[in-house]
Write a protein that holds these residues in place. Structure first.
Motif, PDB file in Angstrom:
ATOM      1  N   ALA A  99       0.969  -0.832   0.653  1.00 38.43           N
ATOM      2  CA  ALA A  99      -0.097  -0.052   0.174  1.00 38.43           C
ATOM      3  C   ALA A  99       0.624   1.215   0.395  1.00 38.43           C
ATOM      4  O   ALA A  99       0.671   2.201  -0.752  1.00 38.43           O
ATOM      5  CB  ALA A  99      -1.422   0.211   0.845  1.00 38.43           C
ATOM      6  N   LEU A 124      -5.740   0.920  -4.001  1.00 42.50           N
ATOM      7  CA  LEU A 124      -5.501   0.888  -2.200  1.00 42.50           C
ATOM      8  C   LEU A 124      -6.386   0.610  -2.165  1.00 42.50           C
ATOM      9  O   LEU A 124      -6.864   0.588  -0.648  1.00 42.50           O
ATOM     10  CB  LEU A 124      -5.167   2.791  -2.375  1.00 42.50           C
ATOM     11  CG  LEU A 124      -3.230   3.108  -2.615  1.00 42.50           C
ATOM     12  CD1 LEU A 124      -3.504   4.786  -2.059  1.00 42.50           C
ATOM     13  CD2 LEU A 124      -2.850   2.584  -1.364  1.00 42.50           C
ATOM     14  N   VAL A 125      -7.905   1.070  -2.621  1.00 42.06           N
ATOM     15  CA  VAL A 125      -8.761   0.347  -1.832  1.00 42.06           C
ATOM     16  C   VAL A 125      -9.001  -0.710  -1.737  1.00 42.06           C
ATOM     17  O   VAL A 125      -9.100  -1.537  -1.261  1.00 42.06           O
ATOM     18  CB  VAL A 125     -10.137   0.773  -2.693  1.00 42.06           C
ATOM     19  CG1 VAL A 125     -11.667   0.195  -2.572  1.00 42.06           C
ATOM     20  CG2 VAL A 125     -10.097   2.720  -3.100  1.00 42.06           C
ATOM     21  N   HIS A 127      -6.188  -3.153  -1.855  1.00 45.33           N
ATOM     22  CA  HIS A 127      -5.387  -3.183  -0.090  1.00 45.33           C
ATOM     23  C   HIS A 127      -5.687  -2.878   1.269  1.00 45.33           C
ATOM     24  O   HIS A 127      -5.546  -3.519   2.059  1.00 45.33           O
ATOM     25  CB  HIS A 127      -3.677  -2.502  -0.282  1.00 45.33           C
ATOM     26  CG  HIS A 127      -2.859  -2.950  -1.633  1.00 45.33           C
ATOM     27  ND1 HIS A 127      -2.634  -3.817  -1.590  1.00 45.33           N
ATOM     28  CD2 HIS A 127      -2.807  -1.651  -2.422  1.00 45.33           C
ATOM     29  CE1 HIS A 127      -1.878  -4.152  -2.343  1.00 45.33           C
ATOM     30  NE2 HIS A 127      -1.966  -3.097  -3.202  1.00 45.33           N
ATOM     31  N   GLY A 128      -6.567  -1.391   1.576  1.00 48.11           N
ATOM     32  CA  GLY A 128      -7.709  -1.097   2.317  1.00 48.11           C
ATOM     33  C   GLY A 128      -8.695  -2.427   2.844  1.00 48.11           C
ATOM     34  O   GLY A 128      -8.738  -3.042   3.945  1.00 48.11           O
TER      35      GLY A 128
END
Length: 143
Positions: A99, A124-125, A127-128
């Motif tokens: 990330a 990134l979404v 990974h979150g």
């Protein structure tokens, strides 16, 4: 009555299907992200004035990110399917590193185009979401 598996108190499955689906989706998206970002770096180096040292840094970080993603997805899949906390925790740590590299390509690389934003934000979404589901899965495995 079915006997429990050796080493387990019950035969209840604790693996997370949503996590497994996200890992699979993330694997596919990461391959596309890697190729698209590589093509964008080539495009930027041809069209814009791109400092040579910065290009080498960006290419090195992209290669590192690709290797890190492969290891992260392997540990995540293995840990989830085997219901093992250690590989899943290792994948969680690697998710944080991945990330950070995604954030680098989204915010801090030498030249950031709109295409970089369109590619990096979904990553990134992912990974979150994966990090949250990994924490939930580890908690289920431990208890």
């Amino acid at each position: 009555m079915a006997a429990p598996r050796p080493g387990r108190a019950s035969s209840m499955v604790l693996s997370s299907l949503p996590l497994q689906m996200l890992l699979r989706l993330s694997g596919t998206y990461c391959v596309l992200y890697f190729l698209a970002t590589l093509l964008l770096l080539v495009y930027k180096s041809q069209v814009f004035t791109y400092p040579h040292g910065c290009l080498a840094l960006d290419l090195t970080l992209l290669l590192l990110m690709g290797i890190l993603e492969a290891i992260r997805l392997y540990f995540g899949t293995m840990g989830n399917l085997m219901e093992a906390e250690v590989p899943l925790a290792a994948s969680l740590v690697l998710t944080v590193g991945s990330a950070l590299l995604s954030a680098y390509f989204l915010f801090w690389q030498t030249l950031v185009l709109r295409a970089d934003w369109a590619l990096g934000a979904p990553l990134l979404v992912l990974h979150g979401l994966e990090a949250v589901l990994q924490v939930v899965a580890i908690a289920a495995f431990v208890s």
